[in-house]
Design an enzyme around this catalytic site. Structure first.
Site, PDB file in Angstrom:
ATOM      1  N   SER A  38       0.849  -1.325   0.403  1.00 18.31           N
ATOM      2  CA  SER A  38       0.006   0.423   0.243  1.00 18.31           C
ATOM      3  C   SER A  38       0.976   1.356  -0.058  1.00 18.31           C
ATOM      4  CB  SER A  38      -0.688  -0.373   1.052  1.00 18.31           C
ATOM      5  OG  SER A  38      -1.852   1.077   1.427  1.00 18.31           O
ATOM      6  N   ASN A  41       0.737   6.213  -4.656  1.00 18.50           N
ATOM      7  CA  ASN A  41       0.638   6.057  -5.831  1.00 18.50           C
ATOM      8  C   ASN A  41       0.913   7.784  -6.906  1.00 18.50           C
ATOM      9  OD1 ASN A  41       0.023   5.907  -8.468  1.00 18.50           O
ATOM     10  ND2 ASN A  41       0.070   3.758  -7.701  1.00 18.50           N
ATOM     11  N   CYS A  42      -0.113   8.370  -6.079  1.00 18.75           N
ATOM     12  CA  CYS A  42      -0.862   9.657  -6.668  1.00 18.75           C
ATOM     13  C   CYS A  42       0.733  10.438  -6.050  1.00 18.75           C
ATOM     14  CB  CYS A  42      -1.323  10.246  -6.493  1.00 18.75           C
ATOM     15  SG  CYS A  42      -2.886   9.380  -6.787  1.00 18.75           S
ATOM     16  N   PRO A 272     -19.850 -14.493  -9.374  1.00 19.55           N
ATOM     17  CA  PRO A 272     -21.009 -13.955  -8.351  1.00 19.55           C
ATOM     18  C   PRO A 272     -19.654 -14.054  -7.360  1.00 19.55           C
ATOM     19  CG  PRO A 272     -21.664 -16.326  -8.943  1.00 19.55           C
ATOM     20  CD  PRO A 272     -20.720 -15.671  -9.853  1.00 19.55           C
ATOM     21  N   ILE A 274     -16.179 -13.426  -7.443  1.00 26.91           N
ATOM     22  CA  ILE A 274     -15.265 -12.291  -7.962  1.00 26.91           C
ATOM     23  C   ILE A 274     -15.641 -11.275  -7.915  1.00 26.91           C
ATOM     24  CG2 ILE A 274     -12.942 -12.360  -9.412  1.00 26.91           C
ATOM     25  CD1 ILE A 274     -13.594 -15.328 -10.594  1.00 26.91           C
ATOM     26  N   TYR A 275     -15.071  -9.902  -7.818  1.00 22.80           N
ATOM     27  CA  TYR A 275     -15.807  -8.842  -7.389  1.00 22.80           C
ATOM     28  C   TYR A 275     -14.182  -8.312  -7.466  1.00 22.80           C
ATOM     29  CZ  TYR A 275     -18.810 -10.112  -3.871  1.00 22.80           C
ATOM     30  OH  TYR A 275     -20.362 -10.004  -3.377  1.00 22.80           O
ATOM     31  N   GLY A 278     -10.959  -0.259  -8.713  1.00 25.39           N
ATOM     32  CA  GLY A 278      -9.851   0.504  -8.625  1.00 25.39           C
ATOM     33  C   GLY A 278     -10.383   0.757 -10.637  1.00 25.39           C
ATOM     34  N   TYR A 422     -17.558  32.388   5.589  1.00 28.84           N
ATOM     35  CA  TYR A 422     -17.347  33.874   4.435  1.00 28.84           C
ATOM     36  C   TYR A 422     -16.471  34.286   5.253  1.00 28.84           C
ATOM     37  CZ  TYR A 422     -16.851  38.580   3.642  1.00 28.84           C
ATOM     38  OH  TYR A 422     -16.339  40.282   3.824  1.00 28.84           O
TER      39      TYR A 422
END
Length: 559
Positions: A38, A41-42, A272, A274-275, A278, A422
């Site tokens: 983990s 990445n950015c 069903p 497998i998910y 990304g 404000y």
């Protein structure tokens, strides 16, 4: 329940942590082929530029920390090379030892992400040619620059990664040339808006080569389709990404846009058990309802959470991606949400737009910065289709407000009603988002009619219409559009006889405020008057691709 997750980073790691919070008894294993489970990445380009100086800051979780906190088995340098959906097994290769073994699952989550596009360009595998997608990529580039004392770089691609890499290579002391096959960088922006970005990049010393693709790479030399040859010590490929879905294809899962994995709103694939989440999945665009491929970290995290909920027996739904994004480029910020004019036109949507250049905070409080805002809306419904903002301060919070309004179904004119915080250092009593709403309200009620940058050259100069510039004589002398006659706003009532009766009047000022007042005066005296959207500042910026003044000044003043 035994759950195997293929791929960490945003979607996979987010799903694993969420699943553990929902099910303490589940056996969860993550297989990640890189050396990092983990990571930020950015943030990768910012290590190259020295903004992030500690390698460890790029790592959000290690396998050890993940296990201590969540009792999740995170296996790095482990690549899943096959999926047997019928028998619910995966084949895994331990990349360091070469060992191959099988593991079984009850539920499987695919989070393989995307891989950098590497076209079939001759010479693309050269030693000084890099991509920037993983932590390992980052370290390779950083080490190469130091070891080879690199002085120059060519970045191929003008998307988010290409621009962030170009900026950070400049920070690292390299002379940078950026090559983009399209006529502009950042295709999420309209061409009139992106001209500010072009101006900034050139001001910072980046050579822009637009509208020509690469035909070959050889020994640090890049040959373009237009015949131009460029040379550099380092070449970075940032031509975009493509879904990494070879495993899904081998498993027989249904694929969609650009080979992405088809999922429903529960993140379930055609199998069903497998998910998928990304950058590898096909999603529904929140605005157009078309199938789309949108690679962003925020949606990937949300999708991971939803997949985990459903694997644990819940019923969470993903409601589409609207593509809200932001990029920092030196001192400038560019942001967008929803769709731009090109996409709206291609979709056959009858839309209108407002363009304004407000200050980031109250004009009387020092340090205000100019931003340019464009908001698109559907004429018949006032649905907000998208927004683009470019500026130097306060851009991110305005794009977030508009993105939230879009998600909530608020009408474009109802932006005027939002009660936003404000205080002089932060905003104006009429926030820029409110101002956009006021302008849209004037348009939909018929109080104001507009004309646009793309119509300027089409306006007749034969006297059949009257072209009016409502700025001060000094502003007019410093630059104006050919054919426009200067009558300052404060003199219009006294000089109204100079404006021919029976002719349409097209009015321009610096930002659109004084010309708006002029059109209201003229309309009430019987003229058919049109206000120029964005003002001369916007025209000059789009026409000359120059960087507008960063600081904000009252109308009629340039200092």
């Amino acid at each position: 329940m035994k759950v195997i997750i293929i791929g960490g980073v945003a979607g996979g790691a987010s799903a694993a942590a969420r699943l553990r919070r929902l099910d303490e008894q589940a056996e969860i294993t993550i297989y990640e082929k890189s050396g990092y489970i983990s990571y930020a990445n950015c943030g990768l380009p910012y290590y190259i530029g020295g903004v992030i100086t500690d390698k460890e800051e790029l790592t959000l979780q290690t396998p050890e920390s993940f296990y201590r906190r969540f009792r999740i088995n995170a296996k790095i340098h482990h690549e899943v090379i096959d999926i047997d959906a019928k028998n619910k097994t995966v084949t895994v290769k331990e990349l360091i030892t070469g060992e191959i073994f099988k593991d079984h699952y009850d539920k499987l989550l695919l989070s393989p992400g995307a891989k950098a596009i590497k076209s079939a360009i001759p010479g693309i595998e050269g030693q000084n040619i890099f991509t920037l997608r993983t932590v390992e990529d980052t370290f390779r580039i950083y080490d190469f620059v130091k070891a080879e004392n690199a002085k120059s770089a060519i970045v191929i691609g003008g998307g988010f990664i290409g621009l962030e890499a170009a900026e950070n290579l400049v920070h690292a002391g390299l002379k940078v040339t950026l090559v983009e096959a399209l006529p502009q960088v950042l295709s999420i922006l309209d061409s009139d808006m992106v001209s500010q970005v072009h101006g900034l990049l050139r001001e910072k010393g980046i050579d822009l080569v637009l509208g020509s693709g690469v035909t070959s790479l050889e020994n640090g030399t890049c040959t373009l389709a237009n015949g131009q040859r460029l040379s550099a010590d380092l070449i970075l490929l940032a031509m975009g990404v493509t879904p990494d879905t070879a495993l899904a294809q081998k498993a027989g899962l249904t694929l969609g846009v650009k080979g992405s994995i088809v999922v429903n709103d529960r993140m379930e694939t055609s199998d069903p058990d497998i998910y998928a989440v990304g950058d590898a999945i096909e999603t529904e665009h929140f605005i157009t309802k078309e199938k789309a491929l949108i690679s962003l970290a925020g949606p990937a995290n949300k999708q991971g959470r939803i997949a985990a909920d459903n694997m644990a027996g819940g019923d969470s739904r993903y409601k589409g991606t609207q593509g809200t994004s932001v990029i920092k480029l030196f001192t400038m910020t560019a942001a967008a949400t929803g769709i731009n004019e090109r996409i709206a036109g291609a979709a056959g949507i009858d839309f209108d737009k407002v363009i304004l250049s407000p200050s980031s905070h109250a004009g009387y409080y020092p340090g205000g910065k100019v931003m340019t805002i464009k908001v698109l809306f559907e004429k018949s419904t006032e649905k907000i289709l998208g927004a683009q903002i470019i500026g130097f301060d306060g851009v991110d919070k305005r794009i977030d407000v508009i993105a939230t309004a879009m998600r909530a179904g608020i009408k474009a004119s109802e932006l005027a009603e939002l009660e936003l915080a404000y205080a002089p250092p932060y905003s104006s009593a009429k926030d820029p988002v409110n101002m956009a709403g006021f302008m849209i309200e004037n348009i939909v009620t018929g109080r104001v009619k507009q004309f646009y940058y793309e119509e300027i050259e089409k306006l007749p100069r034969d006297g059949s219409v009257y072209l009016l510039d409502a700025r001060t004589p000094r502003e007019y002398a410093n630059g104006h559009v050919e054919g426009f006659v200067n009558i300052p706003i404060d003199e219009i009532r006294e000089r109204i006889a100079e404006i021919p009766k029976g002719k349409s009047v097209y009015v321009m000022c610096q930002s659109g405020l004084r010309s708006y007042i002029a059109t209201r005066i003229l309309t009430q005296y019987g003229w058919d008057a049109y206000n120029f959207a964005g003002g001369y500042r916007f025209y000059s910026m789009a026409e000359k691709e120059r960087l507008t003044a960063e600081n904000s000044f009252p109308c009629g003043m340039d200092k």
